[in-house]
Design a protein around this motif. Structure first.
Motif, short mmCIF file in Angstrom:
data_model
loop_
_atom_site.label_atom_id
_atom_site.label_comp_id
_atom_site.label_asym_id
_atom_site.label_seq_id
_atom_site.Cartn_x
_atom_site.Cartn_y
_atom_site.Cartn_z
N CYS A 260 60.79 23.69 76.82
CA CYS A 260 62.19 24.10 76.98
C CYS A 260 62.79 24.59 75.66
O CYS A 260 62.31 24.26 74.58
CB CYS A 260 63.02 22.94 77.52
N VAL A 261 63.84 25.40 75.78
CA VAL A 261 64.58 25.92 74.63
C VAL A 261 66.05 25.62 74.87
O VAL A 261 66.46 25.28 75.99
CB VAL A 261 64.35 27.44 74.48
N PRO A 262 66.90 25.70 73.82
CA PRO A 262 68.32 25.36 74.00
C PRO A 262 69.00 26.09 75.15
O PRO A 262 69.84 25.53 75.85
CB PRO A 262 68.94 25.74 72.65
N GLN A 263 68.64 27.37 75.35
CA GLN A 263 69.29 28.15 76.42
C GLN A 263 68.82 27.72 77.81
O GLN A 263 69.51 27.94 78.80
CB GLN A 263 69.00 29.65 76.24
N TYR A 264 67.61 27.15 77.88
CA TYR A 264 67.04 26.70 79.16
C TYR A 264 66.53 25.27 78.99
O TYR A 264 65.35 25.04 78.72
CB TYR A 264 65.89 27.62 79.59
N PRO A 265 67.40 24.29 79.14
CA PRO A 265 67.01 22.90 78.86
C PRO A 265 66.19 22.23 79.97
O PRO A 265 65.65 21.15 79.76
CB PRO A 265 68.37 22.19 78.71
N GLN A 266 66.08 22.87 81.14
CA GLN A 266 65.33 22.28 82.25
C GLN A 266 64.09 23.10 82.55
O GLN A 266 64.17 24.32 82.73
CB GLN A 266 66.21 22.19 83.50
N PRO A 267 62.91 22.47 82.62
CA PRO A 267 61.68 23.22 82.90
C PRO A 267 61.57 23.57 84.39
O PRO A 267 62.29 23.04 85.23
CB PRO A 267 60.58 22.23 82.51
N PRO B 220 44.01 25.92 78.35
CA PRO B 220 44.70 25.45 79.55
C PRO B 220 46.21 25.27 79.36
O PRO B 220 46.97 25.47 80.30
CB PRO B 220 44.02 24.10 79.81
N ASP B 221 46.64 24.92 78.15
CA ASP B 221 48.08 24.81 77.90
C ASP B 221 48.80 26.11 78.20
O ASP B 221 49.97 26.11 78.60
CB ASP B 221 48.34 24.41 76.44
N ASP B 222 48.12 27.25 77.98
CA ASP B 222 48.72 28.55 78.29
C ASP B 222 49.00 28.68 79.78
O ASP B 222 50.00 29.27 80.19
CB ASP B 222 47.81 29.69 77.83
N LEU B 223 48.12 28.11 80.58
CA LEU B 223 48.32 28.12 82.03
C LEU B 223 49.55 27.29 82.40
O LEU B 223 50.38 27.70 83.22
CB LEU B 223 47.07 27.57 82.73
N GLY B 224 49.66 26.10 81.77
CA GLY B 224 50.83 25.26 82.01
C GLY B 224 52.12 25.93 81.56
O GLY B 224 53.17 25.75 82.20
N MET B 225 52.05 26.70 80.49
CA MET B 225 53.24 27.40 79.99
C MET B 225 53.68 28.48 80.98
O MET B 225 54.88 28.62 81.27
CB MET B 225 52.94 28.03 78.62
N ILE B 226 52.73 29.26 81.51
CA ILE B 226 53.06 30.27 82.50
C ILE B 226 53.77 29.62 83.69
O ILE B 226 54.72 30.16 84.24
CB ILE B 226 51.79 31.01 82.96
N ALA B 227 53.29 28.45 84.07
CA ALA B 227 53.83 27.77 85.26
C ALA B 227 55.22 27.20 85.02
O ALA B 227 56.13 27.39 85.84
CB ALA B 227 52.88 26.65 85.69
N ASP B 228 55.43 26.52 83.88
CA ASP B 228 56.61 25.66 83.74
C ASP B 228 57.61 26.05 82.66
O ASP B 228 58.72 25.51 82.64
CB ASP B 228 56.16 24.22 83.49
N ALA B 229 57.25 26.94 81.73
CA ALA B 229 58.23 27.33 80.70
C ALA B 229 59.39 28.06 81.36
O ALA B 229 59.19 29.13 81.95
CB ALA B 229 57.57 28.19 79.63
N PRO B 230 60.62 27.53 81.29
CA PRO B 230 61.73 28.09 82.09
C PRO B 230 62.18 29.47 81.65
O PRO B 230 62.80 30.19 82.43
CB PRO B 230 62.84 27.05 81.88
#
Length: 812
Positions: free
Chosen positions: A157-164, A483-493
């Motif tokens: 998450c980032v400040p502009q998008y606090p929820q994944p 694999p973390d890249d896969l998780g990022m595609i899925a959940d990074a808001p």
């Protein structure tokens, strides 16, 4: 739970016979109940090991020790095992140590996923378990787990998008249910799913040691598979003394024992090579990090002891960095250092995780090199290594190559169901779409579509095939894919996924985009003073380096990744993708689109063609990639146009004045391209360099007379700075060789020989073009032709006298 345990016992008995692993998932939110259920599973496994006459086994238990509930689960299980188990012991570790566990082997594992699910950790740790053992996952209540706020999700998450977003765990759960597994809901005391797997009885194959060998037979006896025997024997081939480069390539899936085989083989190599060479034998081992080569070093120590070689190790914080004997050493160095150092042999482990330019340097600089790489694994993709690196070696007449493929797993038998699940859930075997003639025709004719993809759909059953093709393109196009890249595609808001497909339906391009900005107002001053912010790489760099507060209030897309199907690169697909992404960014009201990457002339040209300008570059090379990271940006609004143009102007000035310092080793073609991106000159009003009359006369005698470059280097340096700083219309006309020589010899201060090696411009030509540059400057700036060089005029002497006084020149 008794019925569940009875079936699990039956399945584990079969697993032990077949040397396969079994997946067990215990779900619940009550730590006491979860700990008790885990204890029952572990004691069941302990009893089975006793009944089968198996020796004592270590079960790895990994958890997050900062959470009281996680500590409670661990304490309940640990106490029960310590009190009741006879054949197993728990080894307790935390996830922060997962890197250090690479290459180890355990007879079972417990992964506490109740607080976090980090894809990289799952990829690493599941593979340390041998066949006949359970892989036990502790997870939150099954129905609540999808939207559980894990540590991994929060870090996306980032400040502009606090929820994944909550996509990856739903995918993870589906993949558990699609594969043979035992899933029990502890809180509700009922099974979610229980599917047995029929493993064929395992029969160990007898190893065949080659009849003609140069290494001691005792070394071959350390091999666990025939594939390892082949690797050891292939290292004997590396002893050859031919003038050509000798390259050994080893490819394997995870857990095939390539690192161990190399460690064993290196003991034989240094022993045999030292007999044929007078002097010290030096081997360099490299990998993305030193943890990746610990298995190699440990097996090297064991092998050396086996054949009676005295060997000592050098460790730091429990990590081995060197093993050496009286007349030899095997040392770890990071990839870029390994490329530069002299050695009799360089071994690159996990070569797919090392950038191709660094691999090329290692190959060119050493007569013997070994490249071992994982085909499917969290470290990188071996097929990408095959696509981008091996063709160069195969086409080089001065290189001999031997290729060994390793198929048989070390820790478990082929066909292991847990391995199949792991590859499926983490897309370790993702591949791009196969293209036929109709697809290629569609690309040639530009029949392309820009797909806006919803991650939730992408990770669904309906979207899974497209996800695999898209992720397969990333795997082949990037030197490191995890694999973390896969998780990022899925959940990074703040991340979006886009694809380019043919009208025949094949995915041929992939884009990953991150929304950045605006920066919260209360964080701006802190960033200007050097503070940090999650994500927001482009706004952060603009604030820190351009120092314009207004950029903080803008919003844009950073292109995290852009990749094209390897079979159709160079056909405009990437350019099409960027154009469509820019159009969409404008639709969204964004102010800019930007990206960052390891700079090469080819890559930078691609971005410049699409309207991007370089605005910042790291002062140091990336220690892993060996490249300078450059940022490029494209304005989408009038307000941003002047900011990006000014950022580009200031950036070019910084590079120009730093080529002799931070950027002395920057590749000349990249440096030249950066300096030539000049919509606004560095100094728009600079018509003529300000040289002292004496310096103008020195320039004449250098350009037309016997003066050497070394005697006039200060003048040519100042003129080179002027050339790259002023508007093009006021510059002297010079050819490409002169520009290259000005950058390498004059601005970077390289040796004549170094310039010749890098640019292929001969020494005499370098000397000639620099003198000609001096002549052109004399004509352009002072209207001086060959006639001249008569010394400083009386008029100028009078000026000196009036300015400094007679005594300075001792004039009567």
């Amino acid at each position: 739970m008794e019925a569940f345990l009875d079936k699990l016992k039956e399945d584990l008995e079969n697993a032990i016979e077949g040397r396969h692993r079994r997946l067990v998932v215990l779900s619940g939110n009550d730590p006491q109940k979860l700990g008790e259920a885990l204890s029952k599973v572990l004691l069941l496994y302990d009893k089975l090991r006793e009944e089968k006459g198996l020796g004592e086994g270590k079960v790895l238990y990994v958890f997050h020790d900062e959470f009281p509930e996680a500590r409670q689960i661990k304490d309940v299980a640990k106490g029960s095992v310590k009190e009741n188990a006879k054949k197993i012991k728990l080894e307790i570790r935390v996830y922060e140590e997962s890197n250090k566990l690479l290459g180890t082997t355990y007879q079972g594992i417990v992964l506490d996923l109740t607080r976090d699910l980090k894809p990289n950790d799952v990829g690493r740790l599941v593979e340390v378990v041998e066949g006949g053992s359970p892989v036990i996952l502790l997870v939150p209540t099954w129905e609540e787990w999808d939207e559980w706020e894990t540590i991994f999700k929060k870090n996306l998450c980032v400040p502009q998008y606090p929820q994944p977003r909550h996509v990856f765990i739903t995918w993870f759960k589906r993949k558990i249910l699609e594969h043979p597994s035992h899933v029990y809901h502890v809180d509700k005391d009922k099974k979610v799913k229980q599917e047995l797997f029929e493993s064929p009885k395992y029969k160990k194959k007898e190893l065949e040691i080659p009849k003609e060998i140069r290494f001691p037979k005792k070394l071959y006896a350390l091999a666990l598979t025939q594939d390892q025997v082949e690797v050891i024997h292939s290292m004997e081939w590396m002893l050859g003394r031919k003038k050509k480069h000798r390259v050994l390539v080893i490819t394997a899936d995870r857990g095939r024992g390539k690192s161990g085989a190399l460690g064993i083989a290196l003991a034989g190599f240094v022993q045999a090579f030292s007999k044929s060479k007078s002097g010290f034998v030096k081997v360099i081992v490299t990998s993305g990090d030193p943890f990746g080569v610990q298995t190699l070093f440990k097996l090297l120590m064991k092998a050396a002891e086996t054949i009676g070689m005295k060997a000592k190790k050098i460790e730091r914080d429990g990590t081995i960095y060197e093993v050496h004997g009286e007349s030899w050493s095997v040392e770890y160095w990071p990839p870029l250092k390994a490329a530069e150092k002299n050695a009799d042999l360089v071994v690159v482990d996990e070569a797919a995780g090392v950038p191709v330019p660094v691999l090329h340097k290692i190959w060119r600089n050493h007569k013997r090199s070994v490249y071992a790489t994982t085909i499917h694994g969290y470290e990188g993709a071996g097929r990408g290594f095959n696509v981008r690196f091996l063709p160069t070696l195969l086409n080089d007449k001065g290189t001999e190559i031997k290729h060994v493929k390793m198929d048989e797993p070390i820790r478990y038998a082929p066909g292991d169901p847990v391995e199949r699940w792991l590859y499926d859930v983490l897309l370790l075997d993702a591949e791009p779409a196969k293209l036929d003639e109709e697809d290629l025709k569609a690309i040639e004719e530009g029949r392309l579509k820009y797909l806006r993809l919803d991650p939730k759909w992408l990770f669904s059953k309906e979207g899974e095939d497209l996800l695999r093709n898209l992720f397969g393109i990333y795997v082949l196009a990037h030197y490191r894919n995890e694999p973390d890249d896969l998780g990022m595609i899925a959940d990074a808001p703040h991340h979006s996924v886009r694809a380019v497909a043919t009208d025949t339906g094949k995915v041929v391009g992939a884009l990953q985009l991150a929304e950045e900005g605006p920066i919260p107002e209360d964080m701006i001053d802190d960033l200007l003073r050097g503070g940090k912010i999650p994500g927001n790489i482009i706004p952060d760099r603009f604030l820190k380096h351009l120092r314009v507060r207004d950029f903080a209030f803008t919003r844009g897309w950073r292109v995290v990744r852009i990749a094209t199907h390897p079979e159709v690169q160079g056909k405009g697909i990437g350019t099409f993708a960027l154009a469509k992404a820019s159009e969409e960014a404008k639709e969204r009201g964004y102010d800019w689109i930007a990206s960052g990457f390891g700079v090469t002339e080819k890559l930078l040209k691609f971005w410049i063609r699409s309207g991007f300008l370089p605005v910042h570059m790291s002062p140091d090379r990336n220690p892993t990639s060996g490249e300078f990271t450059i940022l490029v940006a494209k304005p989408l609004t009038p307000k941003l146009k002047w900011m990006i143009l000014e950022a580009n102007r200031l950036f070019r000035r910084k590079v120009l004045l730093s080529l002799h310092l931070n950027y002395r080793t920057l590749e000349w073609d990249a440096a030249k391209l950066i300096l030539e991106t000049d919509p606004i000159p560095i100094n728009p009003s600079l018509r003529k360099p300000k040289l002292h009359p004496v310096d103008v006369d020195r320039l004449w005698i250098y350009s037309y007379g016997p003066m050497t470059f070394e005697a006039a280097s200060d003048l040519i340096y100042r003129l080179a700075i002027t050339y790259w700083s002023q508007p093009r219309k006021w510059r002297p006309e010079i050819d490409e060789d002169t520009k290259i020589t000005l950058i390498t010899k004059v601005l970077q201060g390289r040796d004549w020989e170094e310039v010749e090696e890098e640019t292929k411009i001969k020494f005499r030509k370098q000397v000639a073009v620099l003198k000609e540059f001096g002549r052109r400057c004399l004509r352009t700036y002072w209207n001086i032709e060959k006639e001249g060089g008569t010394g400083v005029s009386n008029e100028n002497v009078e000026y000196f006298v009036s300015r400094y006084g007679k005594k300075v020149f001792d004039i009567e």
